[in-house]
Scaffold this motif. Structure first.
Motif, PDB file in Angstrom:
ATOM      1  N   PRO A 130      -1.930  46.343  11.837  1.00 46.97           N
ATOM      2  CA  PRO A 130      -1.561  45.490  10.830  1.00 46.97           C
ATOM      3  C   PRO A 130      -2.660  44.710   9.949  1.00 46.97           C
ATOM      4  O   PRO A 130      -3.674  44.347  10.817  1.00 46.97           O
ATOM      5  CB  PRO A 130      -0.724  44.454  11.809  1.00 46.97           C
ATOM      6  N   VAL A 131      -2.300  44.601   8.875  1.00 51.97           N
ATOM      7  CA  VAL A 131      -3.199  43.623   7.899  1.00 51.97           C
ATOM      8  C   VAL A 131      -3.024  42.305   8.454  1.00 51.97           C
ATOM      9  O   VAL A 131      -4.097  41.575   8.503  1.00 51.97           O
ATOM     10  CB  VAL A 131      -2.990  43.987   6.565  1.00 51.97           C
ATOM     11  N   VAL A 132      -1.874  41.816   8.420  1.00 48.90           N
ATOM     12  CA  VAL A 132      -1.569  40.552   8.949  1.00 48.90           C
ATOM     13  C   VAL A 132      -0.740  40.787  10.034  1.00 48.90           C
ATOM     14  O   VAL A 132       0.425  40.779   9.965  1.00 48.90           O
ATOM     15  CB  VAL A 132      -1.035  39.609   7.840  1.00 48.90           C
ATOM     16  N   PRO A 133      -1.254  40.540  11.271  1.00 56.59           N
ATOM     17  CA  PRO A 133      -0.585  40.854  12.582  1.00 56.59           C
ATOM     18  C   PRO A 133       0.477  39.430  12.587  1.00 56.59           C
ATOM     19  O   PRO A 133       0.096  38.234  12.222  1.00 56.59           O
ATOM     20  CB  PRO A 133      -1.515  40.606  13.691  1.00 56.59           C
ATOM     21  N   TYR A 140       2.547  42.505   8.876  1.00 54.39           N
ATOM     22  CA  TYR A 140       2.678  43.029   7.290  1.00 54.39           C
ATOM     23  C   TYR A 140       1.433  43.946   6.987  1.00 54.39           C
ATOM     24  O   TYR A 140       0.303  43.690   7.320  1.00 54.39           O
ATOM     25  CB  TYR A 140       2.769  41.858   6.818  1.00 54.39           C
ATOM     26  N   GLY A 141       1.685  45.047   6.494  1.00 54.53           N
ATOM     27  CA  GLY A 141       0.488  46.053   6.128  1.00 54.53           C
ATOM     28  C   GLY A 141       0.067  46.684   7.073  1.00 54.53           C
ATOM     29  O   GLY A 141       0.428  46.443   8.327  1.00 54.53           O
ATOM     30  N   ARG A 142      -0.506  47.881   6.863  1.00 48.08           N
ATOM     31  CA  ARG A 142      -1.436  48.534   7.755  1.00 48.08           C
ATOM     32  C   ARG A 142      -2.782  48.979   6.990  1.00 48.08           C
ATOM     33  O   ARG A 142      -2.867  49.146   5.860  1.00 48.08           O
ATOM     34  CB  ARG A 142      -0.654  49.876   8.244  1.00 48.08           C
ATOM     35  N   VAL A 143      -3.865  48.940   8.019  1.00 47.23           N
ATOM     36  CA  VAL A 143      -4.912  49.445   7.854  1.00 47.23           C
ATOM     37  C   VAL A 143      -5.524  50.460   8.727  1.00 47.23           C
ATOM     38  O   VAL A 143      -5.565  50.190   9.999  1.00 47.23           O
ATOM     39  CB  VAL A 143      -6.068  48.212   7.391  1.00 47.23           C
TER      40      VAL A 143
END
Length: 270
Positions: A130-133, A140-143
């Motif tokens: 996650p971008v924002v765990p 939120y998001g994945r990187v």
């Protein structure tokens, strides 16, 4: 599988209590169908076109009684339910025809196989996180990393092939020959996460609904923004939901054919 059992299963995976304070996940219209066998039409956005599709399928003999959507039907408190008003008409038709509307929005964004996680899978990102765990393993998001690395041009071609957006917008200062190794993704309107993305070391950020000044901010933060459109970045997760519902025993489930992008790009003659 009964609708009540399907919702119980889903909420054990994507708990609606995880939603943001401004969001409205869960039941939008529940016309007394909880004990019926689930017949599910999955869509990104619950619109009158999707409701009319569900009603038409019912008239053709399909056992549709639930529209399962990503975007909420009701965001603001309703002051009235009236014929002719789009939301009011959805409520009226749902109650009249016995077709419920259930929404999974920011809770679905965070989970494995949710909107962002599926984008990471489609782009073959490795070690995605996650971008924002928000909690263990979720957020939120994945990187993640590209292996092998790709040129920006090749990455854009992969996005086009996997998501089939009507158009791709990317940062104009970017070099198409630049080698990309780390990519962040977030389906839907994700430009507000740009500062968080910059902290991950991502060279590219795929999302949608980016404004003029957000592309400027991306340049200033050394992040190449790619805007593939709201529909293209979230619709694949709806298709995955169909597969997951089939896997847990829903006998009739289908992806809506009336989901709309709401945008069309004019191709002028040259």
């Amino acid at each position: 599988m009964k609708i009540t059992d399907l919702i119980t299963w889903f909420e054990s995976w994507a708990d609606p209590t995880w939603q943001e304070s401004w969001d409205n996940c869960g039941w939008q219209v529940e016309p007394g169908i909880l004990d019926e066998a689930a017949g599910v039409l999955v869509c990104l956005t619950p619109t009158l076109a999707v409701m009319q599709e569900a009603i038409a399928l019912r008239q053709q003999g399909a056992p549709v009684n639930l529209i399962f959507a990503h975007h909420p039907l009701i965001f603001s408190p309703l002051k009235s339910v009236r014929k002719g008003d789009p939301v009011g008409e959805m409520v009226r038709l749902g109650m009249t025809h016995g077709i419920g509307v259930y929404t999974a929005h920011t809770n679905f964004d965070q989970v494995e196989d949710g909107t962002a996680d599926l984008l990471a899978q489609l782009l073959d990102l490795e070690q995605a996180e996650p971008v924002v765990p928000t909690q263990a393993g979720l957020g939120y998001g994945r990187v993640g990393n590209l292996n092998p690395r790709l040129s920006l041009k090749a990455l854009l071609e992969r996005i086009q092939a996997k998501l089939a957006p009507p158009d791709l917008i990317y940062s104009p200062a970017a070099d198409l020959k630049q080698t990309i190794s780390r990519v962040a993704v977030l389906g839907g309107s994700g430009a507000s996460f740009l500062k968080d993305v910059a902290k991950t070391g991502a060279e590219v950020y795929l999302t949608s609904d980016c404004k003029f000044h957000q592309f400027q901010e991306g340049r200033d933060r050394n992040v190449i923004l790619i805007d593939a459109g709201h529909y293209a970045t979230e619709r694949p997760a709806c298709a995955r939901l169909v597969e997951k519902f089939q896997a847990v025993g829903v006998e009739w489930v289908q992806l809506s054919s009336q989901d709309e992008d709401f945008r069309r790009f004019f191709a002028s003659a040259s």
